[in-house]
Design an enzyme around this catalytic site. Structure first.
Site, PDB file in Angstrom:
ATOM      1  CG  ASN A   1      -9.005  -1.314  11.614  1.00  0.00           C
ATOM      2  OD1 ASN A   1      -8.175  -2.069  11.136  1.00  0.00           O
ATOM      3  ND2 ASN A   1      -9.325  -0.148  11.067  1.00  0.00           N
TER       4      ASN A   1
ATOM      5  CG  ASP B   1      -0.266  -0.419   2.498  1.00  0.00           C
ATOM      6  OD1 ASP B   1       0.869   0.020   2.739  1.00  0.00           O
ATOM      7  OD2 ASP B   1      -0.868  -1.202   3.261  1.00  0.00           O
TER       8      ASP B   1
ATOM      9  CG  HIS C   1      -5.891  -2.325   8.584  1.00  0.00           C
ATOM     10  ND1 HIS C   1      -5.893  -0.967   8.821  1.00  0.00           N
ATOM     11  CD2 HIS C   1      -4.629  -2.732   8.888  1.00  0.00           C
ATOM     12  CE1 HIS C   1      -4.695  -0.595   9.229  1.00  0.00           C
ATOM     13  NE2 HIS C   1      -3.912  -1.640   9.278  1.00  0.00           N
TER      14      HIS C   1
HETATM   15  P1  PGA Z   1       1.811  -1.952  12.852  1.00  0.00           P
HETATM   16  O1  PGA Z   1       0.677  -1.839  11.775  1.00  0.00           O
HETATM   17  O2  PGA Z   1       2.741  -3.013  12.360  1.00  0.00           O
HETATM   18  O3  PGA Z   1       2.478  -0.596  12.854  1.00  0.00           O
HETATM   19  O4  PGA Z   1       1.178  -2.306  14.134  1.00  0.00           O
HETATM   20  C1  PGA Z   1       0.121  -2.999  11.254  1.00  0.00           C
HETATM   21  C2  PGA Z   1      -0.982  -2.625  10.323  1.00  0.00           C
HETATM   22  O5  PGA Z   1      -1.591  -1.552  10.482  1.00  0.00           O
HETATM   23  O6  PGA Z   1      -1.262  -3.396   9.399  1.00  0.00           O
END
Ligand code: PGA
Length: 244
Positions: free
Chosen positions: A136, A67, A138
């Protein structure tokens, strides 16, 4: 699904790096998908060290980033471009022409999404997909929604994601509100998936994703239908798994 639960962050990073190393040595031409975020930083450091020591060779591998934020330039310290290069790709022996990251500065977002999917397809899809998970639920930036978005698309980030990612920016208002992300089809068509999670902030998301109903409100839950998922989690992130 296979689940590996680790006692320490060091073990987490080493075990994840072992899995990636095994993949690259069994198929040096691996097309891998790679996330940003805090979770894979230790994995990337470990892979960089192994590559510098000659223990892993990325020279024939291809990387697709999952992304990119909309509206921040590749040299912005929070862009996927900057993150992927500075934390990982510029330190390993991957060829520049084998690195793909969506262009978040494009004037033609839909065209960019189409051409990103076409590029992934032209490589025969993703062989090995590394994923983090949002608080959440995702994956990539596929946010909770009413349906699973299939293709690469423009996504409006949820407030929960903006809040979670505000720690990387000087000011919460600086967090971009939109991103391009690969879709669920690309994720589900990956031949293998490695889902990584550590820390208490991921405990609830992991339980919902892995043990409750499959729903686009918890995008990672779709992985219950994937045929080859390995999960690596520390004790905190895995603490509610297998309890009910
Ligand atoms: P993080 O994010 O590794 O910074 O916890 C993971 C994500 O949002 O997919």
């Amino acid at each position: 699904m296979r689940i590996i639960i680790t006692d320490s962050i060091e073990e987490f990073n080493i075990k994840a790096a072992d899995i990636v190393s095994q993949q690259i040595s069994s198929n040096p031409r691996t097309v891998f998908g790679a996330p940003t975020g805090e979770t894979p930083l230790g994995l990337y450091r470990e892979l960089v060290d192994r590559c510098k020591a000659g223990a892993i060779d990325f020279s024939q591998a291809t990387c697709f980033s999952l992304d990119e934020y909309i509206g921040i330039s590749p040299d912005h310290s929070q862009s996927s471009h900057y993150y992927m290069h500075n934390n990982f790709l510029k330190h390993i022996n991957i060829s520049e022409e084998n690195i793909f990251i969506p262009n978040g500065m494009t004037q033609d977002i839909f065209g960019e999404c189409r051409s990103y999917d076409n590029m992934i397809d032209s490589y025969g899809g993703i062989d090995f997909l590394i994923l983090g998970i949002g608080q959440n639920g995702h994956i990539g930036f596929n946010e909770p929604a009413d349906t699973f978005p299939s293709s690469s698309h423009l996504v409006e980030l949820k407030e929960s994601t903006i809040n979670a990612n505000a720690r990387f920016f000087e000011n919460k208002l600086d967090v971009p509100r939109y991103a391009i992300t690969v879709g669920v089809k690309t994720i589900m068509q990956a031949k293998k998936v490695l889902l990584m999670a550590h820390g208490n902030s991921k405990t609830a998301a992991m339980q919902k994703a892995l043990e409750e109903d499959v729903t686009p409100q918890v995008p990672a839950s779709i992985l219950q239908y994937h045929h080859d998922v390995t999960i690596i989690a520390d004790k905190a992130a895995a603490s509610r798994l297998g309890k009910e």
